[in-house]
Design a protein around this motif. Structure first.
Motif: not given
Length: 305
Positions: A225-245
């Motif tokens: 209702s007043h925002g959204r959350i976006v996650l890329d590389r959601a399903f297959t991130p490599p072990p060295d990937h730093t997730p950014r939400i």
């Protein structure tokens, strides 16, 4: 999975079975364990406690059942089966025999999703209005097992599981199917693209896209209702990937990071812990996912072309 297994404390690769003895020897030479000719011979080995079933989708059910009947704990590739009643039967069989049966959905064990869930639970985007998820990959070679109908190929069973399971994981198991489309491209004998619309018990819309002949997409978004959350590389991130939400609100955009994680190793560690302690995972989403996959295929079959 094999490198991750080698790095899992308390687990040892005992053997690798193949219908082709040469392939078994080659894999064992690279990863360890002894080569075994044929799956039945492996299941007859009393020194083996658990098996990983990475076969094509159509073979998951028979070999998972055979492994359970042989007294083995099982980590089976997703989807566990392509028929919800069969999934229910295998889960009941494992429970009756005191065995761990776990569906191998790797992304569930990555901590980035716990951060997303915490944001959602804390009301960071207000009341949930919709969930959008997509997992699409570029065209596969014509010989790929995912395109063979006799092996239960197709986009729904392969890439469709990811966005659907993400919805169940984040929103709960009470989803209801509203519509679905499965399409074929070219002369492929199986569905190579699909989309589905579901809703939560509270009325939020759930949009899913998946495919085997698309520009690459691997993402989900939660709109509130007043925002959204976006996650890329959601399903297959490599072990060295730093997730950014990315958290978008009226006050601006904030990026949250979580540490890199090897989701395959974390999955195997969870499986090994369950086996050692005799605590099979109580995950109602496994059967809920199977039921919804059946519903989506049936709904798509009734949708006019």
């Amino acid at each position: 999975m094999l490198p991750a297994l080698a790095a899992t404390p308390g687990a040892e690769l005992a053997a690798i079975a193949s219908r082709d003895p040469a392939k078994a020897r080659e894999a064992a030479a690279r990863h360890g364990g002894r080569p075994v000719h044929g799956y039945a011979e492996l299941l007859a080995d009393d020194t083996v406690d658990a098996v990983y079933v990475p076969l094509p989708a159509a073979l998951h059910a028979p070999w998972t059942e055979a492994a359970l009947l042989a007294g083995k704990h099982v980590l089976a590739e997703k989807p566990l089966t392509t028929h919800a009643p069969t999934t229910a039967r295998l889960l009941a069989l494992a429970h009756a025999r005191g065995l761990v049966l776990m569906e191998n959905v790797l992304f569930l064990h990555h901590p980035q999703h716990a951060t997303v869930r915490a944001l959602l639970d804390d009301g960071a985007i207000g009341e949930l209005r919709s969930f959008h998820a997509a997992f699409c990959v570029p065209p596969r070679p014509a010989t790929d097992i995912r395109l063979r109908p006799e092996l239960d190929g197709g986009a729904l069973w392969d890439t469709g599981v990811y966005p659907l399971r993400a919805a169940l994981h984040l929103l709960g198991t009470g989803l209801r199917t509203l519509g679905a489309v499965l399409t074929r491209t070219g002369d492929h004998p199986v569905d190579t693209a699909g989309a589905a619309l579901l809703r939560t018990p509270a009325g939020a819309a759930v949009h899913l896209d998946f495919g085997l002949d698309h520009a690459y997409r691997n993402t989900y978004e939660l709109h509130g209702s007043h925002g959204r959350i976006v996650l890329d590389r959601a399903f297959t991130p490599p072990p060295d990937h730093t997730p950014r939400i990315r958290l978008h609100t009226p006050t601006g955009t904030r990026t949250l990071t979580t540490p890199p994680a090897d989701q395959a190793a974390r999955t195997l560690a969870a499986f090994a812990t369950a086996v050692r302690h005799g605590t099979p995972p109580d995950d109602p989403a496994t059967l809920a996912q199977a039921t919804l996959l059946d519903e989506l295929r049936a709904t798509a079959a009734r949708t006019p072309a």
